[in-house]
Write a protein that holds these residues in place. Structure first.
Motif, PDB file in Angstrom:
ATOM      1  N   UNK A 202       0.761  -1.028   0.009  1.00  0.00           N
ATOM      2  CA  UNK A 202       0.114  -0.091  -0.105  1.00  0.00           C
ATOM      3  C   UNK A 202       0.850   1.222  -0.027  1.00  0.00           C
ATOM      4  N   UNK A 203       1.901   1.186   0.645  1.00  0.00           N
ATOM      5  CA  UNK A 203       2.835   2.361   0.789  1.00  0.00           C
ATOM      6  C   UNK A 203       3.478   2.707  -0.576  1.00  0.00           C
ATOM      7  N   UNK A 204       4.061   1.517  -1.285  1.00  0.00           N
ATOM      8  CA  UNK A 204       4.258   1.645  -2.582  1.00  0.00           C
ATOM      9  C   UNK A 204       3.539   2.250  -3.516  1.00  0.00           C
ATOM     10  N   UNK A 205       2.272   1.803  -3.521  1.00  0.00           N
ATOM     11  CA  UNK A 205       1.243   2.389  -4.149  1.00  0.00           C
ATOM     12  C   UNK A 205       1.094   3.883  -3.981  1.00  0.00           C
ATOM     13  N   UNK A 206       1.258   4.344  -2.870  1.00  0.00           N
ATOM     14  CA  UNK A 206       1.221   5.705  -2.374  1.00  0.00           C
ATOM     15  C   UNK A 206       2.417   6.424  -3.144  1.00  0.00           C
ATOM     16  N   UNK A 207       3.536   5.850  -3.132  1.00  0.00           N
ATOM     17  CA  UNK A 207       4.626   6.238  -3.836  1.00  0.00           C
ATOM     18  C   UNK A 207       4.552   6.722  -5.147  1.00  0.00           C
ATOM     19  N   UNK A 208       3.916   5.569  -5.828  1.00  0.00           N
ATOM     20  CA  UNK A 208       3.557   5.644  -7.231  1.00  0.00           C
ATOM     21  C   UNK A 208       2.626   6.494  -7.635  1.00  0.00           C
ATOM     22  N   UNK A 209       1.407   6.900  -6.693  1.00  0.00           N
ATOM     23  CA  UNK A 209       0.690   8.088  -7.050  1.00  0.00           C
ATOM     24  C   UNK A 209       1.261   9.270  -6.926  1.00  0.00           C
ATOM     25  N   UNK A 210       2.395   9.371  -6.228  1.00  0.00           N
ATOM     26  CA  UNK A 210       3.041  10.864  -5.896  1.00  0.00           C
ATOM     27  C   UNK A 210       3.991  11.211  -7.200  1.00  0.00           C
TER      28      UNK A 210
ATOM     29  N   UNK B  61       3.153   9.599 -10.315  1.00  0.00           N
ATOM     30  CA  UNK B  61       2.475   9.572 -11.592  1.00  0.00           C
ATOM     31  C   UNK B  61       2.340  10.808 -12.335  1.00  0.00           C
ATOM     32  N   UNK B  62       1.872  11.811 -11.602  1.00  0.00           N
ATOM     33  CA  UNK B  62       1.781  13.135 -12.263  1.00  0.00           C
ATOM     34  C   UNK B  62       2.867  13.721 -13.118  1.00  0.00           C
ATOM     35  N   UNK B  63       4.137  13.454 -12.228  1.00  0.00           N
ATOM     36  CA  UNK B  63       5.469  13.886 -13.035  1.00  0.00           C
ATOM     37  C   UNK B  63       5.767  13.143 -14.464  1.00  0.00           C
ATOM     38  N   UNK B  64       5.409  11.945 -14.278  1.00  0.00           N
ATOM     39  CA  UNK B  64       5.567  11.111 -15.491  1.00  0.00           C
ATOM     40  C   UNK B  64       4.350  11.370 -16.607  1.00  0.00           C
TER      41      UNK B  64
ATOM     42  N   UNK C 211      -4.752   3.355  -6.920  1.00  0.00           N
ATOM     43  CA  UNK C 211      -5.629   3.991  -6.193  1.00  0.00           C
ATOM     44  C   UNK C 211      -6.434   3.477  -5.286  1.00  0.00           C
ATOM     45  N   UNK C 212      -7.037   2.287  -5.769  1.00  0.00           N
ATOM     46  CA  UNK C 212      -7.805   1.420  -4.668  1.00  0.00           C
ATOM     47  C   UNK C 212      -7.110   0.616  -4.009  1.00  0.00           C
ATOM     48  N   UNK C 213      -5.990   0.082  -4.195  1.00  0.00           N
ATOM     49  CA  UNK C 213      -5.427  -0.665  -3.316  1.00  0.00           C
ATOM     50  C   UNK C 213      -5.050  -0.292  -2.057  1.00  0.00           C
ATOM     51  N   UNK C 214      -4.494   0.828  -1.691  1.00  0.00           N
ATOM     52  CA  UNK C 214      -4.179   1.478  -0.409  1.00  0.00           C
ATOM     53  C   UNK C 214      -5.560   1.783   0.341  1.00  0.00           C
ATOM     54  N   UNK C 215      -6.506   1.701  -0.268  1.00  0.00           N
ATOM     55  CA  UNK C 215      -7.862   1.965   0.377  1.00  0.00           C
ATOM     56  C   UNK C 215      -8.470   0.737   1.012  1.00  0.00           C
ATOM     57  N   UNK C 216      -8.111  -0.262   0.371  1.00  0.00           N
ATOM     58  CA  UNK C 216      -8.447  -1.506   0.945  1.00  0.00           C
ATOM     59  C   UNK C 216      -7.333  -2.273   1.819  1.00  0.00           C
TER      60      UNK C 216
END
Length: 91
Positions: free
Chosen positions: A31-39, A41-44, A58-63
């Motif tokens: 889940x923390x790795x997904x947060x890092x990817x979300x941070x 993603x906009x740069x890319x 986006x959904x994986x950390x919510x669950x």
């Protein structure tokens, strides 16, 4: 002829506790790795519109985070129960 090994003097961490710890660390880490990817993603230039990978990210950390938290609570309860039994038995 092999010698039998004596049983351990104090019961250690059970297999269930090890499995719960591994599951919780893995789920929370993912889940923390997904947060890092979300941070990043906009740069890319990635957007969630029409991108199933980012939608999953986006959904994986919510669950995953609530499940990981519940697993940590279960691990805490199991460890407290084991320690109280060991203290009651006088170990």
């Amino acid at each position: 002829m092999a010698r039998p090994t004596p049983p351990p003097a104090e019961p250690g961490i059970s297999r269930a506790e090890r499995i719960l710890a591994t599951m919780s660390v893995t789920i929370i880490g993912l889940s923390l790795l997904c947060f890092a990817v979300l941070l990043v993603a906009p740069v890319l230039g990635w957007t969630t519109a029409g991108n199933p990978f980012l939608t999953t990210v986006v959904v994986l950390p919510l669950i995953g985070l609530p499940i990981g938290f519940l697993l940590l609570i279960a691990l805490l309860v199991m460890a407290a129960t084991r320690r109280s039994r060991a203290a009651r038995d006088g170990r």
